[in-house]
Scaffold this motif. Structure first.
Motif, mmCIF file in Angstrom:
data_model
loop_
_atom_site.group_PDB
_atom_site.id
_atom_site.type_symbol
_atom_site.label_atom_id
_atom_site.label_comp_id
_atom_site.label_asym_id
_atom_site.label_seq_id
_atom_site.Cartn_x
_atom_site.Cartn_y
_atom_site.Cartn_z
ATOM 1 N N GLU A 65 -41.503 24.801 18.931
ATOM 2 C CA GLU A 65 -40.536 24.570 19.316
ATOM 3 C C GLU A 65 -39.232 25.711 18.778
ATOM 4 O OE1 GLU A 65 -36.721 23.483 21.724
ATOM 5 O OE2 GLU A 65 -39.242 23.254 21.685
ATOM 6 N N TYR A 66 -39.608 25.862 16.540
ATOM 7 C CA TYR A 66 -38.554 26.405 15.729
ATOM 8 C C TYR A 66 -39.010 27.683 15.948
ATOM 9 C CZ TYR A 66 -37.449 29.071 11.833
ATOM 10 O OH TYR A 66 -36.393 29.641 11.027
ATOM 11 N N LEU A 67 -39.957 28.557 16.347
ATOM 12 C CA LEU A 67 -40.076 29.859 16.637
ATOM 13 C C LEU A 67 -39.215 29.710 18.088
ATOM 14 C CD1 LEU A 67 -43.961 30.018 16.071
ATOM 15 C CD2 LEU A 67 -42.098 30.874 14.933
ATOM 16 N N LYS A 68 -39.521 29.690 18.768
ATOM 17 C CA LYS A 68 -39.142 29.434 20.466
ATOM 18 C C LYS A 68 -37.825 29.746 20.300
ATOM 19 C CE LYS A 68 -38.342 28.429 25.116
ATOM 20 N NZ LYS A 68 -38.397 27.180 26.189
ATOM 21 N N ILE A 69 -36.820 28.736 19.414
ATOM 22 C CA ILE A 69 -35.276 28.547 19.073
ATOM 23 C C ILE A 69 -34.776 30.377 18.198
ATOM 24 C CG2 ILE A 69 -33.450 26.659 18.019
ATOM 25 C CD1 ILE A 69 -34.682 24.391 18.825
ATOM 26 N N SER A 70 -35.340 30.202 17.796
ATOM 27 C CA SER A 70 -35.131 31.309 16.745
ATOM 28 C C SER A 70 -35.447 33.206 17.583
ATOM 29 C CB SER A 70 -36.105 31.682 15.302
ATOM 30 O OG SER A 70 -36.267 32.745 14.782
ATOM 31 N N ALA A 71 -36.501 32.694 18.421
ATOM 32 C CA ALA A 71 -36.377 33.872 19.232
ATOM 33 C C ALA A 71 -35.409 34.170 20.147
ATOM 34 C CB ALA A 71 -38.051 34.396 19.842
ATOM 35 N N LEU A 72 -35.050 32.795 20.942
ATOM 36 C CA LEU A 72 -33.646 33.082 21.653
ATOM 37 C C LEU A 72 -32.600 33.309 21.023
ATOM 38 C CD1 LEU A 72 -34.160 29.220 23.471
ATOM 39 C CD2 LEU A 72 -33.940 32.206 24.588
ATOM 40 N N TYR A 73 -32.137 32.566 20.156
ATOM 41 C CA TYR A 73 -31.223 33.494 19.283
ATOM 42 C C TYR A 73 -31.528 34.674 18.638
ATOM 43 C CZ TYR A 73 -27.700 33.878 14.839
ATOM 44 O OH TYR A 73 -26.754 34.263 14.693
ATOM 45 N N ARG A 74 -32.331 35.436 18.274
ATOM 46 C CA ARG A 74 -32.318 36.758 17.910
ATOM 47 C C ARG A 74 -31.748 37.420 19.191
ATOM 48 N NH1 ARG A 74 -30.624 37.083 12.782
ATOM 49 N NH2 ARG A 74 -31.954 35.975 11.769
ATOM 50 N N GLY A 75 -32.517 36.845 20.556
ATOM 51 C CA GLY A 75 -32.350 37.501 21.934
ATOM 52 C C GLY A 75 -31.203 38.004 22.273
ATOM 53 N N CYS B 282 -29.029 40.883 20.780
ATOM 54 C CA CYS B 282 -28.820 42.003 21.197
ATOM 55 C C CYS B 282 -29.386 42.345 22.691
ATOM 56 C CB CYS B 282 -30.730 42.718 20.937
ATOM 57 S SG CYS B 282 -32.294 41.742 21.051
ATOM 58 N N GLY B 283 -28.163 41.268 23.236
ATOM 59 C CA GLY B 283 -28.837 40.727 25.020
ATOM 60 C C GLY B 283 -30.040 41.183 25.443
ATOM 61 N N LYS B 284 -31.021 40.302 25.045
ATOM 62 C CA LYS B 284 -32.033 40.175 25.808
ATOM 63 C C LYS B 284 -32.392 38.791 25.952
ATOM 64 C CE LYS B 284 -33.071 44.403 26.291
ATOM 65 N NZ LYS B 284 -33.194 44.689 27.301
ATOM 66 N N ALA C 9 -35.762 38.020 21.374
ATOM 67 C CA ALA C 9 -36.523 39.247 20.337
ATOM 68 C C ALA C 9 -37.017 38.630 18.857
ATOM 69 C CB ALA C 9 -34.786 39.782 20.717
ATOM 70 N N GLU C 10 -37.441 39.362 18.575
ATOM 71 C CA GLU C 10 -37.759 39.009 16.764
ATOM 72 C C GLU C 10 -37.148 39.610 15.869
ATOM 73 O OE1 GLU C 10 -41.704 38.532 15.848
ATOM 74 O OE2 GLU C 10 -42.697 39.309 17.579
ATOM 75 N N GLY C 11 -36.956 39.112 14.905
ATOM 76 C CA GLY C 11 -35.982 40.188 13.851
ATOM 77 C C GLY C 11 -36.888 40.780 12.593
ATOM 78 N N PHE C 12 -37.006 41.642 12.302
ATOM 79 C CA PHE C 12 -37.551 42.619 11.110
ATOM 80 C C PHE C 12 -36.697 43.112 10.121
ATOM 81 C CE2 PHE C 12 -40.601 42.142 15.034
ATOM 82 C CZ PHE C 12 -41.620 41.921 14.588
#
Length: 50
Positions: free
Chosen positions: A13-23, A26-28, A31-34
């Motif tokens: 759930e943490y990974l999904k929320i993090s990916a939603l936030y990064r998305g 950037c308008g997607k 996403a993942e942050g690097f």
């Protein structure tokens, strides 16, 4: 999962929320942050080669 049993936290759930936030950043949808990490020794070949 061990972390959920031990700490009561759902890592998926943490990974999904993090990916939603990064998305959103950037308008997607997701996403993942690097951070770029330079591990090579560019421009130092004269010191490494005989």
């Amino acid at each position: 999962m061990w972390l959920q049993e031990h700490d009561g936290k759902d890592i998926l759930e943490y990974l999904k929320i993090s990916a939603l936030y990064r998305g959103m950043q950037c308008g997607k949808t997701y996403a993942e942050g690097f951070i770029r990490y330079q591990a090579s020794l560019k421009g130092l070949t004269e010191r490494l080669l005989p």
